[in-house]
Design an enzyme around this catalytic site. Structure first.
Site, PDB file in Angstrom:
ATOM      1  CD  GLU A 175       1.586  93.321 -13.319  1.00  0.00           C
ATOM      2  OE1 GLU A 175       2.449  92.537 -12.856  1.00  0.00           O
ATOM      3  OE2 GLU A 175       0.416  93.386 -12.877  1.00  0.00           O
ATOM      4  CD  GLU A 366       5.103  94.359 -10.046  1.00  0.00           C
ATOM      5  OE1 GLU A 366       4.518  93.276  -9.759  1.00  0.00           O
ATOM      6  OE2 GLU A 366       4.497  95.370 -10.419  1.00  0.00           O
TER       7      GLU A 366
END
Length: 474
Positions: A175, A366
């Site tokens: 991320e 995810e």
């Protein structure tokens, strides 16, 4: 007949700091996450030293470090084809600056990957998942300092060389776009007292872009058969209305994240980057050769996290909070217990948006639903909301593939309960496997299957086709 490719990588995703524990065992150094306490204010109260009066959930987590063999056996029972996990940089180089790596740390990941491979599970490895060595924050303020490029390169060379026969799929930074939302966790940058913390955040991002390109170059030299991706947080945002300013400002907001994938997949800063940085008073320090390296060594695939959507009205604040909902209410969507809108159509939309933009393979790194699961008197754990969320998102992903998106894997976030990144809670559970541990660190650490365990097993064994069957009764 399933619409998923026959070799699709079904599995789950973990992060070392949220599952391993053993935070100082076998020579490991402190990492950035090890000084983040539990609680909803955990990112506003960070000290770079451990307070003996505080509880730090990463120190034990779910003790995956000592339980990984039994945990992987359960994942293999579900039929996992892949497990995305991370290597803790501080387990390999405790301060980041050692000349030689910590052999005990390397051996742990050897054993972990060997165990996965013995069950036919591909390790998908994130090189840095909110786990930069704390010593590098204390000495250099993390990625705000250019010297981390070389230190990360040394670490990359070590793990590529060690695991080149075991790992076929790599990701550089987890991320990475959260550098401008959570600079401490994503980049080890302490913004306390800085006059313009966005200057430090964007400069850190540039250093990470250079390091990412350097890692791609090294991976292709050392592990030519492997693929190396970039990974972003890309849960999506809708305009709150069709007011033109809502539409355009939402578009601008989205580009703050897509800037990161634009650089790493297209190989250059996009045209809008200068105006964005100017708006924050940011002036990048770029050294000769940086932009050429970024241009030459782009990533092989785009991995991303998707949990929800939100809505945005022009002129409004949009606070990032991984512990709950943010943005405007969307009256068309249900919400989770933590206030996150549940939007499987948004998942399909996001896959199409990203594949249309980049035309590179996508990997769902995810996706999942946090719930406050309860153990029944007979020991069973019924989680029909998680089963429904999984069903709906698998169906949406199948539609995205039918739309023409090239997607090669799906790893559910937290297939076993782990510490929540947003709040440090154990109560916010994502897993198909329950772990007996509470928010205060109490519990036996016993593992127990939830109803969703059997459902995900059925999804995998039918290569997604079971998502079109009636939902099981709890």
């Amino acid at each position: 007949m399933s619409g998923f490719p026959k070799d699709f990588l079904w599995g789950g995703a973990l992060a070392a700091n949220q599952c391993e524990g053993a935070y100082l065992e076998d020579g490991k150094g402190l990492c950035a996450a090890d000084v983040v306490p539990a609680g909803p204010e955990r990112f506003k109260q960070i000290s770079l030293d451990i307070d003996p009066e505080q509880y730090y959930p990463s120190h034990v987590a779910i003790d995956f470090y000592h339980h990984y063999k039994e945990d992987i056996k359960l994942m293999a029972e579900m039929g996992f084809k892949a497990l995305r996990t991370s290597i803790s940089w501080a387990r390999i180089y405790p301060t980041g600056e050692e000349e030689t790596p910590n052999e005990a740390g390397l051996k742990f990941y050897d054993d972990l990957f060997d165990t996965l491979l013995s069950y036919g599970i591909e390790p998908v490895v994130t090189m840095s998942h909110y786990e930069s060595p704390l010593a590098l924050t204390k000495k250099y303020n993390g990625w705000a300092d250019r010297r981390l490029i070389g230190l990360f390169g040394k670490y990359a060379r070590t793990i590529f060389t060690r695991y080149r026969d075991k790992v076929k799929y790599w990701m550089t930074f987890n991320e990475i776009n959260n550098v401008i939302r959570l600079p401490y966790l994503a980049a080890g940058v302490d913004v306390t007292g800085l006059d313009n913390w966005m200057q430090a955040a964007f400069q850190a991002a540039h250093h990470m872009f250079v390091a990412n390109a350097g890692a791609v170059k090294l991976c292709r030299e050392i592990c030519p058969e492997a693929k190396i991706g970039c990974m972003l947080s890309l849960s999506n945002t809708y305009p709150a209305t069709c007011h033109p300013e809502d539409v355009f400002q939402t578009y601008e907001l989205r580009r703050r994240s897509l800037l990161f994938s634009d650089v790493m997949l297209r190989g250059s800063y996009p045209g809008y980057a200068k105006r964005l940085m100017d708006s924050y008073g940011v002036t990048l320090a770029v050294e000769p050769g940086d932009l050429e390296l970024i241009r030459q060594y782009t990533n092989d695939y785009l991995a991303f996290s998707y949990y929800r959507t939100t809505t945005y009205s022009h002129g409004g604040a949009l606070e990032f909070n991984t512990g709950g909902g943010f943005g405007q209410e969307n009256p068309y969507l249900k919400k989770s217990a933590w206030g996150w809108p549940i939007d499987s159509t948004g998942f399909r939309y996001t896959c199409n948006e990203l594949y249309d933009r980049y035309q590179v393979p996508l990997f769902i790194a995810e996706n999942g639903l946090g719930m406050a699961d309860e153990v029944s008197g007979d020991g069973s754990i019924h989680d029909p909301e998680r089963v429904e969320y999984l069903r709906d998102h698998v169906l949406a992903l199948e539609e995205a593939i039918a739309d023409g998106c090239d997607v090669f894997g799906y790893t559910w976030w937290g297939p076993i309960d782990i510490v929540s990144a947003g709040t440090g809670e154990m109560k916010k559970r994502y897993g198909f496997i329950y772990v007996d541990r509470d928010n205060d660190g109490n519990g036996t650490l016993e593992r127990r299957k939830k109803d969703s365990f059997a459902y995900y097993k059925r999804i995998i064994e039918t290569n997604g086709a079971a998502a079109r069957e009636p939902l099981p009764l709890s």
